[in-house]
Design a protein around this motif. Sequence first.
Motif, PDB file in Angstrom:
ATOM      1  N   UNK A   1       3.179   1.540   2.832  1.00  0.00           N
ATOM      2  CA  UNK A   1       2.760   2.638   3.694  1.00  0.00           C
ATOM      3  C   UNK A   1       2.044   3.751   2.965  1.00  0.00           C
ATOM      4  N   UNK A   2       2.177   3.827   1.635  1.00  0.00           N
ATOM      5  CA  UNK A   2       1.431   4.835   0.877  1.00  0.00           C
ATOM      6  C   UNK A   2       0.000   4.355   0.665  1.00  0.00           C
ATOM      7  N   UNK A   3      -0.932   5.310   0.524  1.00  0.00           N
ATOM      8  CA  UNK A   3      -2.348   4.948   0.496  1.00  0.00           C
ATOM      9  C   UNK A   3      -3.115   5.776  -0.516  1.00  0.00           C
ATOM     10  N   UNK A   4      -4.228   5.201  -0.983  1.00  0.00           N
ATOM     11  CA  UNK A   4      -5.202   5.936  -1.781  1.00  0.00           C
ATOM     12  C   UNK A   4      -6.574   5.735  -1.162  1.00  0.00           C
TER      13      UNK A   4
ATOM     14  N   UNK B   1      -4.929   3.003  11.615  1.00  0.00           N
ATOM     15  CA  UNK B   1      -3.660   3.382  12.236  1.00  0.00           C
ATOM     16  C   UNK B   1      -2.598   2.356  11.837  1.00  0.00           C
ATOM     17  N   UNK B   2      -1.467   2.824  11.360  1.00  0.00           N
ATOM     18  CA  UNK B   2      -0.297   1.983  11.089  1.00  0.00           C
ATOM     19  C   UNK B   2       0.731   2.223  12.192  1.00  0.00           C
ATOM     20  N   UNK B   3       1.118   1.163  12.875  1.00  0.00           N
ATOM     21  CA  UNK B   3       2.129   1.249  13.929  1.00  0.00           C
ATOM     22  C   UNK B   3       3.345   0.429  13.523  1.00  0.00           C
ATOM     23  N   UNK B   4       4.512   1.069  13.526  1.00  0.00           N
ATOM     24  CA  UNK B   4       5.780   0.393  13.240  1.00  0.00           C
ATOM     25  C   UNK B   4       6.731   0.640  14.402  1.00  0.00           C
ATOM     26  N   UNK B   5       7.096  -0.433  15.090  1.00  0.00           N
ATOM     27  CA  UNK B   5       8.021  -0.331  16.209  1.00  0.00           C
ATOM     28  C   UNK B   5       9.305  -1.063  15.877  1.00  0.00           C
ATOM     29  N   UNK B   6      10.424  -0.453  16.177  1.00  0.00           N
ATOM     30  CA  UNK B   6      11.707  -1.116  16.027  1.00  0.00           C
ATOM     31  C   UNK B   6      11.994  -1.964  17.263  1.00  0.00           C
ATOM     32  N   UNK B   7      13.151  -2.616  17.270  1.00  0.00           N
ATOM     33  CA  UNK B   7      13.500  -3.576  18.311  1.00  0.00           C
ATOM     34  C   UNK B   7      13.230  -3.037  19.716  1.00  0.00           C
ATOM     35  N   UNK B   8      12.336  -3.754  20.454  1.00  0.00           N
ATOM     36  CA  UNK B   8      12.051  -3.501  21.867  1.00  0.00           C
ATOM     37  C   UNK B   8      11.417  -2.140  22.151  1.00  0.00           C
TER      38      UNK B   8
ATOM     39  N   UNK C   1     -11.667   3.028 -10.723  1.00  0.00           N
ATOM     40  CA  UNK C   1     -10.378   2.506 -10.274  1.00  0.00           C
ATOM     41  C   UNK C   1     -10.261   1.035 -10.620  1.00  0.00           C
ATOM     42  N   UNK C   2      -9.049   0.542 -10.520  1.00  0.00           N
ATOM     43  CA  UNK C   2      -8.767  -0.887 -10.671  1.00  0.00           C
ATOM     44  C   UNK C   2      -7.411  -1.153 -10.039  1.00  0.00           C
ATOM     45  N   UNK C   3      -7.345  -2.099  -9.116  1.00  0.00           N
ATOM     46  CA  UNK C   3      -6.063  -2.524  -8.574  1.00  0.00           C
ATOM     47  C   UNK C   3      -5.395  -3.445  -9.586  1.00  0.00           C
ATOM     48  N   UNK C   4      -4.069  -3.311  -9.727  1.00  0.00           N
ATOM     49  CA  UNK C   4      -3.344  -4.043 -10.765  1.00  0.00           C
ATOM     50  C   UNK C   4      -2.428  -5.136 -10.223  1.00  0.00           C
ATOM     51  N   UNK C   5      -1.672  -4.849  -9.170  1.00  0.00           N
ATOM     52  CA  UNK C   5      -0.770  -5.861  -8.621  1.00  0.00           C
ATOM     53  C   UNK C   5      -0.286  -5.425  -7.250  1.00  0.00           C
ATOM     54  N   UNK C   6       0.154  -6.422  -6.460  1.00  0.00           N
ATOM     55  CA  UNK C   6       0.738  -6.140  -5.158  1.00  0.00           C
ATOM     56  C   UNK C   6      -0.151  -6.618  -4.020  1.00  0.00           C
ATOM     57  N   UNK C   7       0.294  -6.337  -2.796  1.00  0.00           N
ATOM     58  CA  UNK C   7      -0.457  -6.677  -1.589  1.00  0.00           C
ATOM     59  C   UNK C   7      -0.806  -5.381  -0.873  1.00  0.00           C
ATOM     60  N   UNK C   8      -2.006  -5.335  -0.313  1.00  0.00           N
ATOM     61  CA  UNK C   8      -2.400  -4.116   0.393  1.00  0.00           C
ATOM     62  C   UNK C   8      -3.308  -4.455   1.562  1.00  0.00           C
TER      63      UNK C   8
ATOM     64  N   UNK D   1     -10.344   2.399   1.221  1.00  0.00           N
ATOM     65  CA  UNK D   1      -8.984   2.904   1.282  1.00  0.00           C
ATOM     66  C   UNK D   1      -8.030   1.724   1.174  1.00  0.00           C
ATOM     67  N   UNK D   2      -6.968   1.895   0.385  1.00  0.00           N
ATOM     68  CA  UNK D   2      -5.953   0.850   0.225  1.00  0.00           C
ATOM     69  C   UNK D   2      -4.601   1.405   0.656  1.00  0.00           C
ATOM     70  N   UNK D   3      -3.906   0.647   1.507  1.00  0.00           N
ATOM     71  CA  UNK D   3      -2.568   1.018   1.979  1.00  0.00           C
ATOM     72  C   UNK D   3      -1.620  -0.087   1.544  1.00  0.00           C
ATOM     73  N   UNK D   4      -0.564   0.266   0.831  1.00  0.00           N
ATOM     74  CA  UNK D   4       0.337  -0.730   0.249  1.00  0.00           C
ATOM     75  C   UNK D   4       1.127  -1.461   1.331  1.00  0.00           C
ATOM     76  N   UNK D   5       1.146  -2.800   1.241  1.00  0.00           N
ATOM     77  CA  UNK D   5       2.022  -3.633   2.070  1.00  0.00           C
ATOM     78  C   UNK D   5       3.310  -3.954   1.335  1.00  0.00           C
ATOM     79  N   UNK D   6       3.207  -4.111   0.023  1.00  0.00           N
ATOM     80  CA  UNK D   6       4.340  -4.358  -0.868  1.00  0.00           C
ATOM     81  C   UNK D   6       4.211  -3.364  -2.015  1.00  0.00           C
ATOM     82  N   UNK D   7       5.201  -3.231  -2.896  1.00  0.00           N
ATOM     83  CA  UNK D   7       5.020  -2.343  -4.059  1.00  0.00           C
ATOM     84  C   UNK D   7       3.691  -2.656  -4.747  1.00  0.00           C
ATOM     85  N   UNK D   8       2.918  -1.604  -5.022  1.00  0.00           N
ATOM     86  CA  UNK D   8       1.509  -1.758  -5.392  1.00  0.00           C
ATOM     87  C   UNK D   8       1.187  -0.865  -6.575  1.00  0.00           C
ATOM     88  N   UNK D   9       0.402  -1.402  -7.519  1.00  0.00           N
ATOM     89  CA  UNK D   9      -0.012  -0.651  -8.703  1.00  0.00           C
ATOM     90  C   UNK D   9      -1.534  -0.577  -8.761  1.00  0.00           C
TER      91      UNK D   9
END
Length: 421
Positions: A266-269, A347-354, A277-284, A137-145
Motif C-alpha cells: 500500500x505504500x507508494x513512490x 485508486x486502491x480499494x480494500x473491502x472486508x467481508x461483504x 532509481x532502481x527497483x530491487x525486489x518485491x511485487x508492485x 508510480x509504484x505501489x507495493x503489493x508485497x514488501x518492496x525495496x
Amino acid sequence: MSQTGIYRLQCKTQSYDWGKLGNESKVAQFASQSGAVVDPTKPYAELWMGTHPNAPSVVLDESNPDQPSLKSLIENNPNLSTQAIYDEFNGDLPFLFKILSIRKALSIQAHPDKTLGARLFKEFPNVYKDPNHKPEMAIALTPFEALCGFRPLNEIARHLEKYPELADLIGPELTNDFISTVGDNNKDDINKNKHALKQLFSAMMNGSETKVTELLSILVSRLSALPVSDLDTLDQLVIRLDKQYPGGDVGVFSALLLNYVVMTPGQAIFLGANEPHAYLSGDCVECMAASDNVVRAGLTPKFKDVKVLVDMLNYRYGSAESQKMTPAPYGSHSLLYDPPIDEFSVILTRLESNQDEKHPPIQGPSILIVTGGSGRLTGEALKTESNFSLKEGYVYFVGAGTPLNIQANDQGVELYRAYKA
C-alpha cells in the motif's frame, strides 16, 4: 459484448531476467487467471494492461473468438475514452498499467522529460523508441525495496569515509571538494550542493571499468570478511547487488549515493522525470505514461548511456521517507494516489467481508485489476445484467462515465484502478 462500459481483458506478460520464476511471481499468478500456462522455470517480470503496441491487451468475449484488441474496441467506440482523450492520445490510453514481480535488481535508470524524450527519439530512434516522457508510480503489493533519489548529502559524505573504495573511485580532489561544499557552512546553498553532487556522481559513473572492477572487488571482499552481525543493511545490499551483477558493475556503487527505500503493501513512490532509481525486489502495481523511454547506466547488461543520464538528472536530494507518497481518502474504503501529472491516478480499494463501495463515474477511461479476494462488480447499482465476477488476477477495462458498485464476498476483496480523468 458488454453494453455497460465494462470489459474483461486478457493481458500479456513480459519475461525479463530479473523477474520472479513461475508461480512465485504475482505476474504469473494473475496471468494464469485468464488462461496463461505458467512455466515454473521462466521469469515472469511484468503484466502489461493497456494499449501499448509492445504488449496490447485484448478483450475476452465469448461471442467473438477473435478477441479484439482493447485499442480496436476504443477505436470503434471513442466515447469509451472520451473524444478529447481519444484525440489527444491517438486512440491509445494515456497510461500503461502494470504488475511487476522482481527477483533481482533492475537497472539504475531515469526517464526523460518531454523535451529530452523528443530529442533522444529524433537523434537515436533505434535506442529511444518514442518521444514521450515516462513519469511512473509504484505501489507495493508485497514488501518492496528500491533505490530512489539521492540521499541527504551528509549521508553521502559519511559514506565517502565509511567506504574508502568509493572515495578512491571518485578521487581525492572531488571527494574533498564535496565534503567541504556540503558541510555546515554551505548546507543551504542548494545550487552549489547540486553542482557538487553532479560532479561526484559523474566521476563515479565515468570511472574506468578496470578501476571499478578492482575497487568493487576490494570493497566486497572486505565486507564479506566481516561477521554477519557487523554488517548493516547497506553493507548487505552492496554484497547482494554484486552477486546479482558480478564482474564489476558501477551500479553497485550507486547504492551508496541513492536512497534505499523499503515499502510495505500500500505504500507508494512517484518517480518524475530525471529522477534516478532502481527497483530491487518485491511485487508492485506500477502505472506510467504510455512510453518505454529509459536511460540506463548500471546494474544491467543492456545499453548504458552514462553521459545522457549524468546530464539529465535533477540532483534533488533528501531522505528515503521523503520519496514516499501520501494517498488521500477516496470513499469509505479506498485511497487515491494522485501524482503531480496529467496522465494517470490510481485508486486502491480494500473491502472486508461483504462490504461494498460505490464509485461515481470517472470522466475518462480506467483499468482495474483484482489483487486479492473476490467479489462482484456492477456498472450501475441494482442492474444485475451488468454483473461481473471479481477474482484475483481478473482485469477489467471501464469506459468513461461508468459508475461502479464493488461488493466483496466473504473473504473480502482488494483491487487497484488506474484512470485518466
